[in-house]
Scaffold this motif. Structure first.
Motif, PDB file in Angstrom:
ATOM      1  N   UNK A 104       0.860  -1.183   0.000  1.00  0.00           N
ATOM      2  CA  UNK A 104       0.000   0.000   0.000  1.00  0.00           C
ATOM      3  C   UNK A 104       0.894   1.229   0.000  1.00  0.00           C
ATOM      4  N   UNK A 105       1.112   1.826  -1.171  1.00  0.00           N
ATOM      5  CA  UNK A 105       2.038   2.951  -1.256  1.00  0.00           C
ATOM      6  C   UNK A 105       1.440   4.249  -0.728  1.00  0.00           C
ATOM      7  N   UNK A 106       0.170   4.214  -0.318  1.00  0.00           N
ATOM      8  CA  UNK A 106      -0.430   5.384   0.330  1.00  0.00           C
ATOM      9  C   UNK A 106      -0.166   5.393   1.834  1.00  0.00           C
ATOM     10  N   UNK A 107       0.377   4.310   2.353  1.00  0.00           N
ATOM     11  CA  UNK A 107       0.633   4.181   3.783  1.00  0.00           C
ATOM     12  C   UNK A 107       2.133   4.354   4.031  1.00  0.00           C
ATOM     13  N   UNK A 108       2.559   5.476   4.627  1.00  0.00           N
ATOM     14  CA  UNK A 108       3.990   5.720   4.815  1.00  0.00           C
ATOM     15  C   UNK A 108       4.676   4.695   5.715  1.00  0.00           C
ATOM     16  N   UNK A 109       3.913   3.934   6.495  1.00  0.00           N
ATOM     17  CA  UNK A 109       4.514   2.913   7.349  1.00  0.00           C
ATOM     18  C   UNK A 109       4.427   1.514   6.748  1.00  0.00           C
ATOM     19  N   UNK A 110       3.932   1.408   5.515  1.00  0.00           N
ATOM     20  CA  UNK A 110       3.868   0.105   4.858  1.00  0.00           C
ATOM     21  C   UNK A 110       5.286  -0.441   4.714  1.00  0.00           C
ATOM     22  N   UNK A 111       5.498  -1.730   4.987  1.00  0.00           N
ATOM     23  CA  UNK A 111       6.852  -2.290   4.926  1.00  0.00           C
ATOM     24  C   UNK A 111       7.448  -2.319   3.526  1.00  0.00           C
ATOM     25  N   UNK A 112       6.634  -2.069   2.507  1.00  0.00           N
ATOM     26  CA  UNK A 112       7.135  -2.094   1.133  1.00  0.00           C
ATOM     27  C   UNK A 112       7.462  -0.713   0.577  1.00  0.00           C
ATOM     28  N   UNK A 113       7.283   0.323   1.382  1.00  0.00           N
ATOM     29  CA  UNK A 113       7.549   1.683   0.913  1.00  0.00           C
ATOM     30  C   UNK A 113       8.996   1.813   0.448  1.00  0.00           C
ATOM     31  N   UNK A 114       9.932   1.161   1.122  1.00  0.00           N
ATOM     32  CA  UNK A 114      11.339   1.248   0.732  1.00  0.00           C
ATOM     33  C   UNK A 114      11.831  -0.045   0.085  1.00  0.00           C
ATOM     34  N   UNK A 115      10.941  -0.688  -0.676  1.00  0.00           N
ATOM     35  CA  UNK A 115      11.284  -1.866  -1.468  1.00  0.00           C
ATOM     36  C   UNK A 115      11.043  -1.536  -2.939  1.00  0.00           C
ATOM     37  N   UNK A 116      11.992  -1.913  -3.789  1.00  0.00           N
ATOM     38  CA  UNK A 116      11.797  -1.757  -5.229  1.00  0.00           C
ATOM     39  C   UNK A 116      10.927  -2.907  -5.721  1.00  0.00           C
ATOM     40  N   UNK A 117       9.706  -2.589  -6.188  1.00  0.00           N
ATOM     41  CA  UNK A 117       8.840  -3.656  -6.679  1.00  0.00           C
ATOM     42  C   UNK A 117       7.996  -3.150  -7.846  1.00  0.00           C
ATOM     43  N   UNK A 118       7.512  -4.102  -8.616  1.00  0.00           N
ATOM     44  CA  UNK A 118       6.589  -3.827  -9.707  1.00  0.00           C
ATOM     45  C   UNK A 118       5.755  -5.082  -9.895  1.00  0.00           C
TER      46      UNK A 118
END
Length: 315
Positions: A104-118
């Protein structure tokens, strides 16, 4: 299917992770694909199973494989499939008995915010393979999606061009799009370029009314869409692909231009984010918004007798 490392030495095959989630049509259960090509039902217990992932004190299901582990893998029939590709780290996804919670890139605390993904979206059913790359939510890194059929009559590639690097795409985005859209290239950099609805164009954002005056002028129906409806193609536009496409492309007033791509995005207001991905894409085909497939402009492929799918991960 094969995941091809096209990062030109920036990352090894062991640094590229992928995982497939979707509905198993044989039992209707949300499932993941194991390394033998078998769909395994999702469950809450996977988050704490042997080999699970952990981040920030929370456990997540490990449904990933490294490109170094598998060359080709056979994919069974699957509905609403999503293939996540992650570089440098797997994605952190919670699984449940009835589905999963993706990034969820709208959630600044999402664990994937600093992961490169597509990711890509696809379905395999009795009528064949149907799939696409997508920029509806954002851009993580260049992807090419090559599909080949069994009798040799279909061999097509969609996605970003191979001769343009990720860094060049970021630079081009900031220099080519109009000012209201530029912040989308900086908001979550270096991890991604976000789509307008995840940035200043969302409700309450600085560009939340970007399309509103245009809609007020050209929309003659009783229920008027908002800027957010235009970007998401929902609300009054949910069942109106041509209307949503016309508004995003800036040609709603000119019905004669609805089927002429050369006229798209030529006047503001228009979705400059979507326009950019068409400029970057092989054959000009891209999914920049939900109904970008109107007039066959999307990076969508399907074939009745699929033989092979190669996904090239660029950098």
């Amino acid at each position: 299917m094969k995941i091809m490392n096209g990062t030109n030495g920036h990352y090894s095959n062991g640094d590229i992770y992928w995982g497939i989630l979707g509905i198993n049509p044989s039992n209707g259960r949300w499932s993941y694909l194991d390394k033998r090509g078998i769909l395994r039902s999702l469950s809450r217990s996977l988050n704490d199973a042997n080999g699970h992932l952990s981040k920030n004190g929370t456990n997540f299901a490990n449904i990933y494989h490294r490109t170094s582990e598998i060359d080709w893998i056979e994919i069974p029939k699957i509905t609403s499939g999503r293939l996540y590709i992650c570089i440098g780290s797997p994605c952190y996804i919670k699984t449940f008995d009835t589905g999963f919670a993706g990034p969820n890139i709208d959630n600044p605390s999402d664990p994937n915010i600093n992961v490169y993904f597509d990711f890509i979206e696809f379905t395999i059913d009795d009528s064949g393979y149907h799939g696409n790359t997508t920029r509806v939510d954002g851009f993580g890194f260049p992807l090419q999606h090559r599909l080949v059929n069994r009798n040799g009559t279909y061999d097509q590639v969609v996605g970003e061009r191979e001769d343009v690097s990720r860094a060049q795409i970021f630079d081009a985005y900031l220099s080519q799009v109009s000012e209201p859209f530029q912040a989308l290239g900086r908001q979550q950099a270096p991890y991604r370029i976000v789509a307008p609805i995840h940035g200043a164009f969302r409700e309450g954002g600085a560009q939340a009314k970007y399309f509103d005056n245009y809609i007020q002028r050209v929309w003659k129906k009783k229920s008027k869409p908002s800027t957010q409806n235009v970007l998401l193609c929902n609300g009054p536009l949910a069942e109106d692909p041509s209307g949503c496409a016309g508004l995003n492309r800036g040609v709603y007033e000119d019905v004669g231009a609805w089927k002429i791509p050369a006229k798209y995005y030529s006047t503001a207001p228009a979705n400059a984010y979507a326009q950019f991905w068409h400029k970057q894409a092989i054959g000009g085909l891209a999914y920049g918004f939900a109904y970008d497939d109107f007039n066959q402009q999307a990076a969508y492929q399907e074939v009745k007798d699929p033989k092979g799918l190669i996904l090239r991960v660029g950098w």
